[in-house]
Design an enzyme around this catalytic site. Structure first.
Site, PDB file in Angstrom:
ATOM      1  N   HIS A  50       2.859  92.783 -86.844  1.00 60.82           N
ATOM      2  CA  HIS A  50       3.516  92.029 -85.757  1.00 60.82           C
ATOM      3  C   HIS A  50       3.082  92.525 -84.367  1.00 60.82           C
ATOM      4  O   HIS A  50       3.414  91.914 -83.367  1.00 60.82           O
ATOM      5  CB  HIS A  50       5.049  92.030 -85.914  1.00 60.82           C
ATOM      6  N   ASP A  53      -2.393 107.710 -88.643  1.00 61.49           N
ATOM      7  CA  ASP A  53      -1.896 107.294 -87.324  1.00 61.49           C
ATOM      8  C   ASP A  53      -2.694 108.029 -86.254  1.00 61.49           C
ATOM      9  O   ASP A  53      -3.577 108.852 -86.567  1.00 61.49           O
ATOM     10  CB  ASP A  53      -0.380 107.559 -87.199  1.00 61.49           C
TER      11      ASP A  53
HETATM   12  C1  LIG Z   1       5.573  99.698 -84.571  1.00 58.00           C
HETATM   13  S1  LIG Z   1       4.976 101.262 -85.076  1.00 58.00           S
HETATM   14  C2  LIG Z   1       5.325 101.245 -86.829  1.00 58.00           C
HETATM   15  C3  LIG Z   1       5.479 102.626 -87.400  1.00 58.00           C
HETATM   16  C4  LIG Z   1       5.818 102.687 -88.897  1.00 58.00           C
HETATM   17  N1  LIG Z   1       4.883 101.965 -89.702  1.00 58.00           N
HETATM   18  C5  LIG Z   1       7.224 102.177 -89.129  1.00 58.00           C
HETATM   19  O1  LIG Z   1       7.408 101.080 -89.628  1.00 58.00           O
HETATM   20  O2  LIG Z   1       8.150 102.901 -88.773  1.00 58.00           O
HETATM   21  C6  LIG Z   1       3.211 101.032 -85.040  1.00 58.00           C
HETATM   22  C7  LIG Z   1       2.455 102.281 -85.422  1.00 58.00           C
HETATM   23  O3  LIG Z   1       1.055 101.999 -85.446  1.00 58.00           O
HETATM   24  C8  LIG Z   1       0.373 103.099 -84.867  1.00 58.00           C
HETATM   25  N2  LIG Z   1      -0.917 102.626 -84.353  1.00 58.00           N
HETATM   26  C9  LIG Z   1      -1.116 101.677 -83.397  1.00 58.00           C
HETATM   27  N3  LIG Z   1      -2.427 101.464 -83.210  1.00 58.00           N
HETATM   28  C10 LIG Z   1      -3.068 102.292 -84.063  1.00 58.00           C
HETATM   29  C11 LIG Z   1      -4.445 102.518 -84.361  1.00 58.00           C
HETATM   30  N4  LIG Z   1      -5.392 101.828 -83.720  1.00 58.00           N
HETATM   31  N5  LIG Z   1      -4.751 103.416 -85.318  1.00 58.00           N
HETATM   32  C12 LIG Z   1      -3.786 104.124 -85.962  1.00 58.00           C
HETATM   33  N6  LIG Z   1      -2.447 103.944 -85.734  1.00 58.00           N
HETATM   34  C13 LIG Z   1      -2.115 103.045 -84.785  1.00 58.00           C
HETATM   35  C14 LIG Z   1       1.295 103.544 -83.767  1.00 58.00           C
HETATM   36  O4  LIG Z   1       0.996 104.841 -83.314  1.00 58.00           O
HETATM   37  C15 LIG Z   1       2.653 103.422 -84.450  1.00 58.00           C
HETATM   38  O5  LIG Z   1       3.002 104.605 -85.125  1.00 58.00           O
END
Ligand SMILES: C[S@@+](CC[C@H](N)C(=O)[O-])C[C@H]1O[C@@H](n2cnc3c(N)ncnc32)[C@H](O)[C@@H]1O
Length: 337
Positions: free
Chosen positions: A243, A195
């Site tokens: 999503h 992340d």
């Molecule tokens: C909607 S959250 C889902 C978190 C986790 N998978 C859950 O279901 O609880 C989306 C996650 O993707 C991470 N994220 C978004 N863009 C990212 C990127 N380019 N590289 C790494 N992580 C990313 C965000 O920081 C966040 O923690």
């Protein structure tokens, strides 16, 4: 005879949410933990309100299944006792609080988002909503995800057998709800969260609290821009990731997952899946609307769409495993041949 009553129920949905949210804000359910009862007079004194609002709050909370009444006393229902008492492992109140503070008012301008096809909860000048380093928002958003995903991870673990896997890569794993739940259940499993750097710091706190620093690690990276995803894992999880993005971004990410897995490695996509007719279920269709409010290209997709993209990325044996949880109603699983 058809009546407008279902429409009134939709109108009252906002009232129901706000009743839940104010109960969480006031700590009502945490105060009633462990079977404590409270009367209207006691609630008025404890929360510093008149008896009329105290009576209305307790009655409305009971009507929503959050409280139960015996004699003059109200106590937590099983639902509130398990999921709305702060500190419990499957505490859901952080999601209620985040939605109340950060998405409720933007939703008020949903017409704007529909007309402009732009998010309402963050500044579109930023690269994405996840770029924030505001410590308060980091805590509130990723705690909300954690409180939604901890139970979702439990439901996924009961529906899909992780017993054959040894090393999990949780792509965009947030504060670590899935690795923590899965590693607590499966002694053979080790996990890596990938992340953004500020999120890894939050995940490390949660991993330490769970006593899992020897089995769960957090790696800072960008799953869209880094040259490759970390290798050395036999299962990749994408929970509530796809999503957030449009189809082209998702297809590219699935191709990177395919490259990072060994032959026989598995991929698990956990999401609120839309049905093929695109008529529901409401939790998936409405989460799609929420993606309009919160993301620039995201939407909720159907199991069939994910199966197609997985096949195009080179995965085989794709299938949908259904379950019931706040963050997902199923997972699409497949393997690299
Ligand atoms: C909607 S959250 C889902 C978190 C986790 N998978 C859950 O279901 O609880 C989306 C996650 O993707 C991470 N994220 C978004 N863009 C990212 C990127 N380019 N590289 C790494 N992580 C990313 C965000 O920081 C966040 O923690």
């Amino acid at each position: 005879m058809i009546t407008p009553t279902p429409l009134m129920q939709l109108v009252a949905g906002v009232w129901g949410f706000k009743t839940l949210a104010v109960g969480v804000e006031f700590g009502l359910f945490t105060r009633l933990a462990g079977g404590r009862t409270i009367t209207v007079t006691e609630a008025a004194a404890e929360f510093g309100m008149d008896e009329r609002p105290a009576d209305l709050l307790l009655a409305a909370s009971a009507s929503l299944g959050l409280l139960e009444k015996s004699g003059a006393g109200y106590r937590n229902s099983e639902l509130a006792e398990q999921f709305l008492v702060e500190g419990r492992p499957y505490y859901f109140g952080a999601q209620v609080r985040y939605s109340d503070l950060h998405t409720y008012l933007p939703w008020h301008r949903i017409g704007e988002a529909l007309r402009d096809n732009r998010p309402l909860t963050w500044d579109p000048q930023q690269q994405s909503m996840f770029d924030t380093t505001d410590p308060k928002l980091v805590a509130e958003f990723w705690d909300a995800m954690f409180s939604t995903s901890r139970f979702t991870a439990r439901a996924l673990a009961e529906a899909y057998d992780f017993g054959a896997h040894r090393r999990l890569l949780d792509v965009g794993g947030g504060a670590g709800a899935f690795p923590i739940e899965l590693c607590q259940r499966l002694p053979q499993l080790q996990a890596t969260i990938l992340d953004l750097p500020h999120v890894c710091a939050r995940a490390e706190e949660r991993i330490a609290e769970a006593g899992l620093t020897d089995r769960v690690g957090a790696v800072a990276g960008d799953f869209l821009a880094d040259p490759a995803l970390p290798d050395g894992h036999d299962v990749i999880l994408l929970s509530m990731i796809l999503h957030d993005w449009d189809e082209a971004t998702n297809r590219a990410l699935l191709a990177r997952c395919h490259s990072a897995l060994p032959s026989g490695g598995a991929i698990v996509i956990s999401e609120l899946l839309l049905n093929d007719e695109r008529t529901g279920p409401p939790e998936a269709a409405l989460m799609g609307m929420n993606m309009l409010v919160e993301t620039e290209g995201g939407k909720n997709y159907s199991g069939t769409e994910y199966v197609t993209w997985l096949g195009d990325a080179g995965f085989v044996d794709a299938r949908v495993v259904a379950f019931d949880a706040p963050g997902a109603n199923g997972a699409v699983v497949a393997r690299r041949p």
